[in-house]
Design a protein around this motif. Structure first.
Motif, PDB file in Angstrom:
ATOM      1  N   ALA A 212     -39.450  40.480  -2.493  1.00 30.21           N
ATOM      2  CA  ALA A 212     -38.402  40.372  -2.428  1.00 30.21           C
ATOM      3  C   ALA A 212     -37.511  40.875  -3.982  1.00 30.21           C
ATOM      4  N   PHE A 213     -37.559  42.252  -3.705  1.00 24.49           N
ATOM      5  CA  PHE A 213     -37.303  43.121  -5.546  1.00 24.49           C
ATOM      6  C   PHE A 213     -35.779  42.591  -5.231  1.00 24.49           C
ATOM      7  N   LEU A 214     -34.414  42.580  -4.295  1.00 24.29           N
ATOM      8  CA  LEU A 214     -33.088  42.151  -4.630  1.00 24.29           C
ATOM      9  C   LEU A 214     -33.059  40.842  -4.103  1.00 24.29           C
ATOM     10  N   VAL A 215     -32.735  39.765  -4.661  1.00 22.56           N
ATOM     11  CA  VAL A 215     -32.125  38.926  -4.212  1.00 22.56           C
ATOM     12  C   VAL A 215     -30.533  38.811  -4.121  1.00 22.56           C
ATOM     13  N   GLY A 216     -29.673  38.761  -2.551  1.00 22.85           N
ATOM     14  CA  GLY A 216     -28.313  38.348  -3.317  1.00 22.85           C
ATOM     15  C   GLY A 216     -27.722  37.204  -2.398  1.00 22.85           C
ATOM     16  N   MET A 217     -27.149  36.366  -3.834  1.00 17.54           N
ATOM     17  CA  MET A 217     -26.770  35.044  -2.817  1.00 17.54           C
ATOM     18  C   MET A 217     -24.834  34.774  -3.211  1.00 17.54           C
ATOM     19  N   GLY A 218     -24.571  33.852  -1.806  1.00 16.82           N
ATOM     20  CA  GLY A 218     -22.727  34.016  -2.712  1.00 16.82           C
ATOM     21  C   GLY A 218     -22.356  32.918  -2.075  1.00 16.82           C
ATOM     22  N   PHE A 219     -21.445  32.730  -2.943  1.00 19.92           N
ATOM     23  CA  PHE A 219     -21.436  30.743  -2.349  1.00 19.92           C
ATOM     24  C   PHE A 219     -19.280  31.424  -1.943  1.00 19.92           C
ATOM     25  N   TRP A 220     -18.910  29.905  -1.356  1.00 24.37           N
ATOM     26  CA  TRP A 220     -17.306  29.896  -1.685  1.00 24.37           C
ATOM     27  C   TRP A 220     -16.960  28.977  -3.007  1.00 24.37           C
ATOM     28  N   THR A 221     -16.024  29.660  -3.846  1.00 27.17           N
ATOM     29  CA  THR A 221     -15.110  28.781  -5.253  1.00 27.17           C
ATOM     30  C   THR A 221     -13.623  29.190  -4.355  1.00 27.17           C
ATOM     31  N   ASP A 222     -12.983  27.900  -5.083  1.00 24.86           N
ATOM     32  CA  ASP A 222     -11.448  28.004  -5.257  1.00 24.86           C
ATOM     33  C   ASP A 222     -10.860  29.532  -5.710  1.00 24.86           C
ATOM     34  N   ARG A 223     -11.510  30.554  -6.789  1.00 19.66           N
ATOM     35  CA  ARG A 223     -10.986  31.619  -6.361  1.00 19.66           C
ATOM     36  C   ARG A 223     -11.269  32.702  -5.582  1.00 19.66           C
ATOM     37  N   GLY A 224     -12.386  32.662  -5.382  1.00 15.41           N
ATOM     38  CA  GLY A 224     -12.310  33.486  -3.383  1.00 15.41           C
ATOM     39  C   GLY A 224     -14.171  33.224  -3.442  1.00 15.41           C
ATOM     40  N   PHE A 225     -15.044  34.128  -3.078  1.00 13.78           N
ATOM     41  CA  PHE A 225     -15.954  34.616  -2.480  1.00 13.78           C
ATOM     42  C   PHE A 225     -17.079  35.356  -3.228  1.00 13.78           C
ATOM     43  N   GLU A 226     -18.057  34.634  -4.388  1.00 12.85           N
ATOM     44  CA  GLU A 226     -18.024  35.125  -5.900  1.00 12.85           C
ATOM     45  C   GLU A 226     -20.054  35.413  -5.453  1.00 12.85           C
TER      46      GLU A 226
ATOM     47  N   SER B  29     -43.962  33.040  -0.157  1.00 11.82           N
ATOM     48  CA  SER B  29     -44.742  33.386   0.049  1.00 11.82           C
ATOM     49  C   SER B  29     -44.697  34.130  -2.056  1.00 11.82           C
ATOM     50  N   ARG B  30     -43.670  34.178  -2.862  1.00 14.70           N
ATOM     51  CA  ARG B  30     -43.667  35.132  -3.546  1.00 14.70           C
ATOM     52  C   ARG B  30     -43.810  34.319  -5.030  1.00 14.70           C
ATOM     53  N   LEU B  31     -43.283  32.870  -4.533  1.00 13.48           N
ATOM     54  CA  LEU B  31     -42.725  31.789  -5.476  1.00 13.48           C
ATOM     55  C   LEU B  31     -44.648  31.362  -5.392  1.00 13.48           C
ATOM     56  N   LEU B  32     -45.357  31.685  -4.829  1.00 18.71           N
ATOM     57  CA  LEU B  32     -46.563  30.422  -4.560  1.00 18.71           C
ATOM     58  C   LEU B  32     -47.336  31.720  -5.370  1.00 18.71           C
ATOM     59  N   MET B  33     -47.359  32.526  -4.686  1.00 15.86           N
ATOM     60  CA  MET B  33     -48.398  33.984  -5.776  1.00 15.86           C
ATOM     61  C   MET B  33     -48.040  34.414  -7.271  1.00 15.86           C
ATOM     62  N   ASN B  34     -46.566  33.324  -8.094  1.00 13.25           N
ATOM     63  CA  ASN B  34     -46.541  33.173  -8.951  1.00 13.25           C
ATOM     64  C   ASN B  34     -46.534  32.303  -9.614  1.00 13.25           C
ATOM     65  N   ARG B  35     -46.974  31.313  -8.634  1.00 13.90           N
ATOM     66  CA  ARG B  35     -47.265  29.855  -9.247  1.00 13.90           C
ATOM     67  C   ARG B  35     -46.040  28.647  -9.457  1.00 13.90           C
ATOM     68  N   MET B  36     -45.332  28.811  -8.926  1.00 13.68           N
ATOM     69  CA  MET B  36     -43.983  28.432  -8.990  1.00 13.68           C
ATOM     70  C   MET B  36     -43.242  27.297  -8.463  1.00 13.68           C
ATOM     71  N   ASP B  37     -42.828  26.516  -8.748  1.00 15.03           N
ATOM     72  CA  ASP B  37     -42.440  25.168  -7.523  1.00 15.03           C
ATOM     73  C   ASP B  37     -41.388  25.790  -6.083  1.00 15.03           C
ATOM     74  N   ARG B  38     -42.187  25.065  -4.983  1.00 16.91           N
ATOM     75  CA  ARG B  38     -41.261  25.659  -3.873  1.00 16.91           C
ATOM     76  C   ARG B  38     -40.653  24.888  -2.848  1.00 16.91           C
ATOM     77  N   THR B  39     -40.480  24.151  -3.558  1.00 17.13           N
ATOM     78  CA  THR B  39     -39.396  23.089  -3.010  1.00 17.13           C
ATOM     79  C   THR B  39     -38.239  23.088  -2.805  1.00 17.13           C
ATOM     80  N   CYS B  40     -37.669  24.103  -3.594  1.00 15.67           N
ATOM     81  CA  CYS B  40     -36.511  24.668  -4.184  1.00 15.67           C
ATOM     82  C   CYS B  40     -35.909  25.239  -2.555  1.00 15.67           C
TER      83      CYS B  40
END
Lengths: 757, 385
Positions: free
Chosen positions: B88-102, B146-157
């Motif tokens: 995954a070379f690009l991960v986009g994340m969005g969320f609602w705030t009081d000012r709009g959609f970030e 799979s990417r977290l695993l291959m980078n030996r990072m925690d996957r619980t998130c």
């Protein structure tokens, strides 16, 4: 009558003994056993004892102990010597001690895995332990796959599935890879040539992933008797192994009878067909109620013999279930049914191709008839091993065909009885194969610049090539990352034959079409062309239509008095020359890569019983291609100009025949692994040329080996011709006079002398 | 022939390219981070989304007091369709705030930046209560795992309660639309077709070209495409929430009927019946009536169920089934076997009508009705005797 009584009777039958060139009795051998070793988990003792096992055979104990010492083990065992214990006991012991431990079982075919797993299930059930064994292959339902990945203690699969279904998705198999304790590979003698070279690379990938997950699995390998099981195992897994080959299983007395069909035309040196003699021997066994297996070399012969035998025992309703055919094209369900029938003693006679050579469990039979030499000593012993009970007498008949190798063996039985079996060759560093797997490996896990790939050499350069030339890897900060959209494992088939099979559909009943079998892509043009007579379970069908693109053949039941045999045309073209040299008188010799194109152009109709040709028909099908390694000699002008066209051709045919005999012996390979052809005007060199090539895509190093010993090969070929007592040629040297002409032998000898100088 | 030439002979030679100049990377790596805020008016209803509304839409366990600002909308752009070699070379994340959609996008400019990208993703995920994706349960989440695993990072998130809109949309619109990809939903459901959008199939090649040439412009379309996907997720979710609260706004009988079925899955029978009642007017009238009657029966309201079956008979809807169901009602609830027998007879007549497809289902039904008919006859005989 039992086999011992029959043996006694036949030895006093002067008519039968006329065809026998040697009657060898291999004495019985008692069992050698030892108490259960300490390394075996206590909880397995009652399981074994409940099956009447109170001691283990020596080889089982030795392999268990070596495994317990942490060594990689290769066990060499003939059929029915309890080899599965050599891996099931350590694996079950390990899982009983540590429920997190995992094991991976690899079998070359699905049929074999089904068989061996059922035994494992029984043992687990009796032990009462919570050990989960799953088969993971193309037939595993998608819904069950997750459970297999998460919970399977023992995962049973085949090399193809490991290659394309497990390794590329290793992150879904974390539990397996983190806890992998044992890798079991059964029937390793089948992993020679391309298949073996591929598997060796799949194992390099597997071990690389285990390293990543921090597990260090041990190997337990099993092989049938071959000359070099230890070497084969070490090449396959890339590290040293402990060889266990002191078989402690008992064996009853065995009779080995070498039969040569009588000469029916003394002038032409023509013998009665081996099929005819096989038919009478198999018929005699059937009549006397001796359970027997008959091995034939081709699918066609299997069907012809099955029909003969079925006709002997047909009941008033035309049923003859006591006689069955068995070969690759039958559906799995049908094969399982035949295997069960053999074990249960409901089937008295089975006629098979080498498909039954492998460790498929059909129990031990009383007798075996080999119609023709199966090509290698190892195969012959495997086939013979199908007859042989632990107690009581068994009997094996070898019926020689008129082929030169068969004739050599039947007239020199000591060569067969005393010579060690062949080497199984594989070449994990075959560039073509290794490069493919390096791509898969890079997909699975990025490569560091200094990373190794098993014990392969040149990895750094190959990675650089994949980056700079092929553009599918991306190097950054000393690491190579997979940078392409494709899924490399899907482009690579581990077996030389294409993965796509032809389906055979019976349309006799228009309302109810049914699939009766399948056939691989390379064989289909030979046996399933339109108007071919296709034989299945001794019944005749005619191929009505062959849809080559859709891989479907439509057949209809017919009754004819003939069968068909297709003619294969081979064309060669040059791709690349790697090495070149000169022969005396200015001839050339070279090693290179060629393209082999196979095309079926016509077929013959041959009458049953008399085998006379009744007519011909055309075949219109596309060609099939193969890229492989080859080496060749051209005949120098100074030499070839001494002969007229036909004489030259006959002499070259003679040399080709001689090389076909000599090469397998000196290159230590099966005759089918290598092809020898002659061309009076070769499209490759433009000159008269004798050429040999590896009979599999990419080659496994045979041509290269032949090029290295090219002078010896020619000398040995000359020696065979000169030592042969015939005057103008016979099947044991340059070929029969009818084939090479009256001047064939002398021309071949003169040409060879000229080439050697 | 040296090894390289042999390799070229075996594998063919592609376009040789200039190896990239080694870059000097001493500082700890970070990936590229882009962010934007889109105005609130583009996301109608986003501020009012509640846990109760979500509970209508999914049977999955969602946080009880859901704050719409605690939903993370996520979408990835990848180098392939799966297997451990896809990144995954690009991960986009969005969320609602009081000012709009970030919207925050994390782009790895090269493979060494992957750990940094994953760290941002993991940190982002840990700040939210729920995850919303489109087809993420089979694609994005396993891939990130799979990417977290291959980078030996925690996957619980990745264990957040997960709302996969693909599944929810299929429930509502598959009957009418067939395929439910995001582009089609934007066009047909939201009425906002995308113009000049980059086809998803071209994304991996864009990235590989970028790796070789380092031209930022190659990724512009990809970034726009990804941001739009994320914004659409939020719009779509809130649009669906609005429809769930106000099914009378739905114009198509198929959709409102489908919503009824979906509401039964999430165990809201009363809301489901409201949808079925609405759907009875349209082309799914028969199915909706049937579903409505069955729903009443299941909730124990046999009288209302019977009323619907009677209406269906009056409207000649549903073939033999309403007769059979009414027969059951007459026999077991009203204890009136004569009426039951009469209805069963009618059902039998309908089933024997020519022109009815004589499949095995019909045959089975016929057998069952025959059996019922004979049983009722016996019952009456016994009672009258």
């Amino acid at each position: 009558m039992n086999a011992a009584q029959l043996a006694d009777l036949l030895r006093h039958d002067t008519q039968f003994m006329k065809n026998v060139t040697r009657w060898e009795v291999i004495p019985s051998r008692p069992a050698r056993t030892l108490p259960f070793p300490a390394c075996m988990d206590e909880r397995l003792k009652p399981v074994l004892e409940s099956r009447g096992i109170h001691q283990l055979y020596t080889h089982q104990v030795h392999s268990l102990e070596a495994t317990a010492r942490g060594e990689d083990v290769t066990v060499v065992t003939p059929t029915a010597s309890g080899k599965t214990m050599c891996y099931n006991l350590p694996v079950l012991s390990a899982i009983l001690k540590n429920p997190d431990a995992r094991a991976l079982y690899l079998f070359p075919t699905k049929a074999l895995s089904a068989d061996q797993v059922s035994e494992l299930y029984d043992m687990i059930e009796e032990s009462g332990a919570e050990i989960k064994t799953y088969t993971y292959d193309g037939d595993t339902p998608a819904a069950a796959r997750k459970a297999v990945r998460q919970a399977g203690h023992i995962v049973v699969t085949n090399p193809d599935m490991l290659h394309s279904g497990i390794l590329p998705h290793h992150t879904k198999w974390v539990k397996l890879f983190e806890n992998l304790r044992y890798i079991v590979i059964d029937e390793i003698h089948t992993y020679r040539g391309v298949f073996g070279s591929n598997l060796a690379n799949v194992l390099r990938r597997l071990i690389r992933l285990c390293d990543f997950y921090g597990s260090h699995p041990q190997f337990i390998l099993c092989s049938a008797t071959i000359a070099n099981p230890g070497e084969l195992a070490e090449t396959l897994i890339g590290r040293p192994v402990t060889l266990v080959d002191d078989n402690g299983a008992p064996m009853g007395e065995r009779h080995f009878v070498f039969c040569n069909p009588p000469v029916i035309n003394r002038q032409l040196g023509i013998r009665q067909s081996s099929v005819t003699l096989t038919r009478s021997i198999a018929g005699m066994l059937l009549k006397n109620g001796i359970q027997a297996i008959t091995f034939a070399r081709s699918r066609l012969t299997v069907e012809v013999l099955t029909r003969y035998l079925k006709d002997m025992v047909r009941d008033p309703l035309g049923e003859a279930g006591r006689v069955r055919g068995y070969r690759g094209g039958y559906l799995p369900r049908e094969r399982r049914e035949i295997e069960r029938g053999l074990r249960a003693g409901q089937i008295d006679a089975v006629v098979s191709t080498n498909a039954l050579e492998l460790g498929i469990d059909i129990g031990a039979l009383d007798a075996c008839v080999m119609c023709g030499y199966p090509g290698t000593i190892a195969s012959a012993w495997q086939q013979a091993g199908r007859a042989g009970r632990r107690r009581g007498t068994s009997i094996v008949f070898f019926v020689a065909s008129s082929a030169a190798v068969d004739q050599y063996i039947v007239t020199h039985p000591d060569y067969f009885l005393n010579r060690s079996p062949e080497n199984a060759l594989l070449n994990p560093d075959n560039l073509y194969i290794m490069l493919s797997h390096l791509k898969c490996a890079a997909f699975e896990l990025p490569f560091g610049e200094e990373d190794s790939f098993g014990n392969a050499r040149g990895v750094g350069e190959m990675l650089a090539y994949l980056e700079e030339d092929a553009g599918i890897l991306h190097r950054v900060d000393g690491r190579y990352h997979w940078a392409a959209e494709d899924f490399p494992a899907s482009d690579i088939s581990l077996r030389s034959a294409a993965s796509e099979n032809f389906i055979i559909i019976d349309i006799t009943d228009p309302a109810h079409h049914r699939v009766v079998g399948e056939m691989d892509r390379f064989t289909a043009p030979m046996l399933l062309h339109e108007n071919a007579i296709y034989m299945h379970e001794g019944r005749q069908f005619q191929v009505e239509k062959l849809d080559f693109d859709a891989c479907k053949a439509f057949i209809r039941s017919v009754e004819t008095g003939y069968y068909t045999d297709a003619d294969l045309n081979i064309n060669l073209s040059l791709l690349d020359i790697e090495k070149q040299g000169k022969t005396p008188l200015g001839g050339e010799t070279a090693l290179g890569e060629i393209k082999v194109t196979a095309l079926v152009t016509m077929f013959k109709k041959i009458r049953f019983d008399t085998h006379e040709t009744l007519g011909f028909g055309p075949v219109r099908l596309p060609e099939t291609d193969m890229h492989t390694a080859a080496m060749w000699w051209t005949l120098p002008e100074a030499l070839s100009s001494r002969f007229t066209g036909d004489t030259l051709k006959n002499g070259m045919m003679g040399i080709a025949n001689l090389l076909r005999i000599v090469c397998p012996l000196y290159l230590m390979c099966a005759p089918t692994d290598i092809a020898v052809v002659y061309q009076v005007k070769s499209p490759i060199t433009g000159k008269p040329t004798i050429l040999l090539y590896d009979n599999c895509p990419g080659g496994i190093g045979l041509s290269e080996k032949a090029y290295g010993m090219r002078e010896i090969l020619l000398q040995k070929a000359l020696q065979v011709a000169e030592d042969c007592s015939c005057e103008q040629g016979c099947p044991s040297c340059v070929g029969p006079v009818g084939e090479v002409g009256e001047d064939g032998k002398t021309t071949a000898v003169r040409l060879l002398r000229g080439l050697i100088g | 022939m040296n090894l390289r030439d042999k390799l070229r002979a075996v594998g063919g030679s592609g376009q040789p390219r200039n190896p990239a100049a080694p870059e000097n990377r001493d500082a700890p790596l970070d990936c590229r981070h882009l962010s934007e805020i889109r105005p609130p008016e583009e996301f109608p209803g986003a501020a009012d989304l509640t846990g109760e509304t979500l509970a209508l839409m999914t049977e999955k366990e969602m946080p009880e007091a859901l704050d719409p600002r605690k939903i993370l909308y996520l979408d990835t752009e990848t180098t392939g369709l799966g297997g451990s070699g896809s990144v995954a070379f690009l991960v986009g994340m969005g969320f609602w705030t009081d000012r709009g959609f970030e919207i925050h996008q994390f782009l790895m400019r090269d493979y060494p930046e992957e750990p940094a990208l994953l760290r941002h993703v993991a940190a982002g995920l840990s700040r939210f209560d729920a995850l919303c994706t489109f087809n993420g349960s089979t694609f994005d989440v396993p891939l990130l795992e799979s990417r977290l695993l291959m980078n030996r990072m925690d996957r619980t998130c990745l264990g957040l309660p997960h709302l996969d809109l693909l599944h929810l949309c299929r429930r509502l619109w598959k009957l009418r639309l067939g395929r439910c990809n995001l582009g089609r939903l934007e066009e047909v459901i939201l009425g906002k077709p995308r113009l000049d959008d980059l086809p998803g199939s071209e994304v991996p090649q864009r990235y590989f070209s970028y790796l070789k040439t380092r031209q930022d412009s190659l990724l512009e379309d990809v970034l726009i495409h990804n941001a739009q996907d994320i914004a659409s997720l939020c719009v779509l979710l809130n649009h669906m929430a609005d429809l769930y609260l106000h099914p009378e706004k739905i114009a198509f009988s198929e959709d409102v009927y489908s919503m009824g079925r979906a509401l039964e899955k999430t165990r809201h029978p009363e809301n489901a019946r409201r949808c079925y009642t609405l759907a009875r007017r349209g082309k799914m009238g028969t199915e909706a009536s049937r579903a409505l009657a069955v729903s009443y029966r299941r909730s124990g309201d046999r009288e209302r169920a019977a009323g619907i079956w009677r209406e269906m008979i009056a409207r000649r809807q549903g073939g033999a089934e309403p007769y059979i169901e009414l027969a059951k009602y007459e026999e077991h609830v009203r204890r009136n076997p004569e009426a039951a027998l009469a209805l069963t007879e009618k059902a039998l007549l309908l089933l024997c009508e020519p022109g009815l497809e004589d499949g095995s289902a019909v045959q089975e039904m016929k057998n069952a009705v025959q059996y019922r008919y004979q049983r009722l006859q016996r019952k009456l005989k016994e009672r009258n005797a």
